[in-house]
Design a protein around this motif. Sequence first.
Motif, PDB file in Angstrom:
ATOM      1  N   UNK A  53      -0.431  10.766   3.426  1.00  0.00           N
ATOM      2  CA  UNK A  53      -0.422  11.825   2.419  1.00  0.00           C
ATOM      3  C   UNK A  53      -1.302  12.960   2.917  1.00  0.00           C
ATOM      4  N   UNK A  54      -0.738  14.163   2.971  1.00  0.00           N
ATOM      5  CA  UNK A  54      -1.456  15.335   3.476  1.00  0.00           C
ATOM      6  C   UNK A  54      -1.636  16.339   2.350  1.00  0.00           C
ATOM      7  N   UNK A  55      -2.867  16.759   2.136  1.00  0.00           N
ATOM      8  CA  UNK A  55      -3.194  17.783   1.146  1.00  0.00           C
ATOM      9  C   UNK A  55      -2.656  19.130   1.632  1.00  0.00           C
ATOM     10  N   UNK A  56      -1.863  19.810   0.791  1.00  0.00           N
ATOM     11  CA  UNK A  56      -1.299  21.096   1.196  1.00  0.00           C
ATOM     12  C   UNK A  56      -2.371  22.112   1.553  1.00  0.00           C
ATOM     13  N   UNK A  65       1.922  16.256   0.315  1.00  0.00           N
ATOM     14  CA  UNK A  65       3.196  15.798   0.830  1.00  0.00           C
ATOM     15  C   UNK A  65       2.980  14.465   1.531  1.00  0.00           C
ATOM     16  N   UNK A  66       4.003  13.632   1.536  1.00  0.00           N
ATOM     17  CA  UNK A  66       3.931  12.352   2.216  1.00  0.00           C
ATOM     18  C   UNK A  66       4.818  12.422   3.442  1.00  0.00           C
ATOM     19  N   UNK A  67       4.274  12.078   4.598  1.00  0.00           N
ATOM     20  CA  UNK A  67       5.048  12.116   5.837  1.00  0.00           C
ATOM     21  C   UNK A  67       4.951  10.774   6.546  1.00  0.00           C
ATOM     22  N   UNK A  68       5.994  10.466   7.300  1.00  0.00           N
ATOM     23  CA  UNK A  68       6.011   9.252   8.106  1.00  0.00           C
ATOM     24  C   UNK A  68       5.745   9.632   9.548  1.00  0.00           C
ATOM     25  N   UNK A  69       4.713   9.006  10.131  1.00  0.00           N
ATOM     26  CA  UNK A  69       4.325   9.335  11.501  1.00  0.00           C
ATOM     27  C   UNK A  69       3.948   8.042  12.223  1.00  0.00           C
ATOM     28  N   UNK A  93       0.840  -1.209   0.000  1.00  0.00           N
ATOM     29  CA  UNK A  93       0.000   0.000   0.000  1.00  0.00           C
ATOM     30  C   UNK A  93       0.870   1.251   0.000  1.00  0.00           C
ATOM     31  N   UNK A  94       1.916   1.268   0.847  1.00  0.00           N
ATOM     32  CA  UNK A  94       2.771   2.444   0.924  1.00  0.00           C
ATOM     33  C   UNK A  94       3.520   2.660  -0.379  1.00  0.00           C
TER      34      UNK A  94
END
Length: 247
Positions: A155-158, A145-149, A124-125
């Motif tokens: 994936x976060x919409x700007x 942007x894609x972030x690892x948390x 999936x990733x």
Amino acid sequence: MNKINAIIIDDEESARDVLENLLLRFCPTVNVIHKFANIPDAVDFINNEKPQLVFLDIEMPQYAGYEIVSFFEEIVFEIIFITAYDKYALRAFEIAAIDYLLKPIDIDRLKEAVNRVKDTVNIKQNAEKLNLLNTTLQEKKVKNILVSESGYQQIIDLNSIIAFEAQESYTYIHTAVKKHIVSKNLKHFESILSENSNFIRVHKSWIVSKKDILNYSKSEFLINLSNGIVAKLSKYKKAEFEEALLG
């Protein structure tokens, strides 16, 4: 030590040979089982032999490397891209958190990239990363942007981001619904957003979204943002900030 079966896809024969020799000399855990000049020729081999790792040139005449996502329903192998691309395209790789090597290939970077290949592939990733890379490169515009948390990729919409706040080596990404904590410094996001006029660096610890600015205090050097977020304004950034608001 388990060997990592790999293939190389590059339209230049000399480039394929150079990479194979570098892997043979400096990355003994990698076993190059085949080399290809283009993606279509490699597809059947990948489906049948299931290599764990694909070294993939981005710039090829028939299909660009990032278009490999369209040949498979699921990407079940790791990819390390090889590129001589410009600065903007390299930001696209950073945004998607996908490994890449610059030509000519640096041996230390090659070793690092190989060491990051994990035994277990997160299907999936991988699909999310490749789709994000594909979109960013094709549209020439950063939308997400894609972030690892906490071990997960998001994936976060700007458009949903109100501000980025630095906290030592971490960054808080403030949105209307959540505060994400990411192990990247603020400089990383400033680089990604360098061509996005909606985001302004207003302090050593803050990048804010122009559309989310409600008001600011000239005397207290504070910026009131949506969702009750208050950002600091550097006196050295004040003139630049005020000019950006008028733009």
